[in-house]
Enzyme design. Structure first.
Site, PDB file in Angstrom:
ATOM      1  N   LYS A   8      -3.403   4.961   2.406  1.00 25.86           N
ATOM      2  CA  LYS A   8      -4.344   4.380   1.432  1.00 25.86           C
ATOM      3  C   LYS A   8      -4.246   2.853   1.416  1.00 25.86           C
ATOM      4  O   LYS A   8      -5.257   2.168   1.460  1.00 25.86           O
ATOM      5  CB  LYS A   8      -4.064   4.912   0.013  1.00 25.86           C
ATOM      6  CG  LYS A   8      -4.247   6.418  -0.135  1.00 25.86           C
ATOM      7  CD  LYS A   8      -4.142   6.841  -1.593  1.00 25.86           C
ATOM      8  CE  LYS A   8      -2.786   6.598  -2.229  1.00 25.86           C
ATOM      9  NZ  LYS A   8      -1.691   7.404  -1.664  1.00 25.86           N
ATOM     10  N   ARG A  83      -4.823   9.446 -11.029  1.00 19.09           N
ATOM     11  CA  ARG A  83      -3.849  10.316 -10.364  1.00 19.09           C
ATOM     12  C   ARG A  83      -3.689  11.652 -11.071  1.00 19.09           C
ATOM     13  O   ARG A  83      -2.872  12.470 -10.672  1.00 19.09           O
ATOM     14  CB  ARG A  83      -2.502   9.618 -10.335  1.00 19.09           C
ATOM     15  CG  ARG A  83      -2.106   9.099  -8.948  1.00 19.09           C
ATOM     16  CD  ARG A  83      -0.791   8.416  -9.129  1.00 19.09           C
ATOM     17  NE  ARG A  83       0.004   8.277  -7.955  1.00 19.09           N
ATOM     18  CZ  ARG A  83       0.059   7.169  -7.231  1.00 19.09           C
ATOM     19  NH1 ARG A  83      -0.738   6.166  -7.465  1.00 19.09           N
ATOM     20  NH2 ARG A  83       0.923   7.089  -6.244  1.00 19.09           N
ATOM     21  N   ARG A 122       8.253   3.472   6.252  1.00 20.16           N
ATOM     22  CA  ARG A 122       7.348   2.403   5.816  1.00 20.16           C
ATOM     23  C   ARG A 122       8.133   1.147   5.438  1.00 20.16           C
ATOM     24  O   ARG A 122       9.188   1.213   4.821  1.00 20.16           O
ATOM     25  CB  ARG A 122       6.538   2.880   4.605  1.00 20.16           C
ATOM     26  CG  ARG A 122       5.763   1.778   3.932  1.00 20.16           C
ATOM     27  CD  ARG A 122       4.612   2.283   3.124  1.00 20.16           C
ATOM     28  NE  ARG A 122       4.987   3.170   2.035  1.00 20.16           N
ATOM     29  CZ  ARG A 122       4.099   3.854   1.316  1.00 20.16           C
ATOM     30  NH1 ARG A 122       2.823   3.794   1.604  1.00 20.16           N
ATOM     31  NH2 ARG A 122       4.500   4.625   0.340  1.00 20.16           N
ATOM     32  N   ARG A 155      10.407  -0.093   0.114  1.00 28.34           N
ATOM     33  CA  ARG A 155      10.238   0.176  -1.312  1.00 28.34           C
ATOM     34  C   ARG A 155      11.343   1.103  -1.803  1.00 28.34           C
ATOM     35  O   ARG A 155      11.745   2.018  -1.098  1.00 28.34           O
ATOM     36  CB  ARG A 155       8.880   0.856  -1.549  1.00 28.34           C
ATOM     37  CG  ARG A 155       7.777  -0.114  -1.810  1.00 28.34           C
ATOM     38  CD  ARG A 155       6.420   0.537  -1.764  1.00 28.34           C
ATOM     39  NE  ARG A 155       6.291   1.723  -2.598  1.00 28.34           N
ATOM     40  CZ  ARG A 155       5.147   2.389  -2.759  1.00 28.34           C
ATOM     41  NH1 ARG A 155       4.054   1.982  -2.138  1.00 28.34           N
ATOM     42  NH2 ARG A 155       5.095   3.459  -3.510  1.00 28.34           N
ATOM     43  N   ARG A 166       7.402  12.845  -5.288  1.00 28.14           N
ATOM     44  CA  ARG A 166       6.061  12.244  -5.274  1.00 28.14           C
ATOM     45  C   ARG A 166       5.041  13.202  -4.637  1.00 28.14           C
ATOM     46  O   ARG A 166       3.884  13.243  -5.059  1.00 28.14           O
ATOM     47  CB  ARG A 166       6.106  10.898  -4.547  1.00 28.14           C
ATOM     48  CG  ARG A 166       6.885   9.855  -5.369  1.00 28.14           C
ATOM     49  CD  ARG A 166       7.233   8.619  -4.573  1.00 28.14           C
ATOM     50  NE  ARG A 166       6.086   7.886  -4.115  1.00 28.14           N
ATOM     51  CZ  ARG A 166       6.090   7.082  -3.053  1.00 28.14           C
ATOM     52  NH1 ARG A 166       7.194   6.908  -2.344  1.00 28.14           N
ATOM     53  NH2 ARG A 166       5.008   6.447  -2.695  1.00 28.14           N
TER      54      ARG A 166
END
Ligand code: AMP
Length: 210
Positions: A8, A83, A122, A155, A166
């Site tokens: 995203k 969400r 990531r 992160r 998540r």
């Protein structure tokens, strides 16, 4: 829309540039608030570090305030919001109050089996928000952001442990939103596996305009 790791943020950067509209990411807004140790940031941190959703009252107020700003008048891209169903209902009300029409919901579809690797690998730029991957989307210079030259970080919620929570939150709370928006005929589903530029071409073709 799309699960964590769907791409995203990466596609949002292309969309922002091409359509010349602000990219409004609730995750980025919370991370900035945490860095600045504001009241919202301190509250949000309790949830974000565990992979849980920040309470709707906090999130909805943040979004309403942001969408009221002048740069949103010519359009905008929401990333990571809504969400859950209550947030979508709150957004409907915000749109009504601000006289805004929702054009499309872009749903980036990626098989769950590849998401853990994508998220754990990531690396992000803490300054400009650009996103990379240690093997799939490397920066030109190791550990350095191509866009602004800052040092990349991982992160805190991109760990194997947190990503499981998540993904559960996504399946249980966020995914039902697809039906909510399908009923309004707004959902454009894009295959999120493959070359990032080709995925963006698909987005442009399905959304149209400029
Ligand atoms: P993201 O950058 O979109 O992956 O968001 C990172 C984290 O910020 C999420 O795991 C949540 O803890 C929090 N967050 C972001 N957007 C929302 C939202 N719309 N509602 C509640 N929490 C959110």
């Amino acid at each position: 829309m799309g699960p964590p790791g769907a791409g995203k943020g990466t596609q949002a950067a292309f969309i922002k540039e091409y359509y010349n509209i602000p990219h409004i990411s609730t995750g980025d807004m919370f991370r900035e608030a945490m860095r600045n140790e504001t009241k919202v940031g301190i509250e949000a941190k309790k949830y974000i570090d565990k992979g849980m959703l920040v309470p709707d009252s906090v999130t909805n107020a943040l979004v309403k305030e942001r969408l009221s700003q002048a740069d949103c008048k010519k359009g905008f891209l929401l990333d990571g919001f809504p969400r859950n169903i209550p947030q979508a209902e709150a957004l409907d009300q915000i749109f009504k109050d601000l006289n805004i029409k929702l054009d499309a919901v872009i749903n980036i579809d990626v098989d769950f089996s590849v998401l853990v690797d994508r998220v754990v690998g990531r690396r992000v730029c803490p300054k400009c928000g650009a996103s990379y991957h240690i093997t799939n989307l490397k920066p030109k210079k190791d550990g350095i952001c191509d866009v602004c030259g800052s040092e990349l970080i991982q992160r805190k919620d991109d760990t194997e442990e947190t990503i499981k929570t998540r993904l559960d939150v996504y399946s249980n709370q966020t995914k039902p939103l697809l039906d909510y928006y399908k009923k309004q005929n707004l959902v454009k589903t894009i295959n999120g596996v493959g070359d990032v530029n080709a995925i963006f071409e698909d987005i442009k073709n399905s959304v149209g305009g400029n």
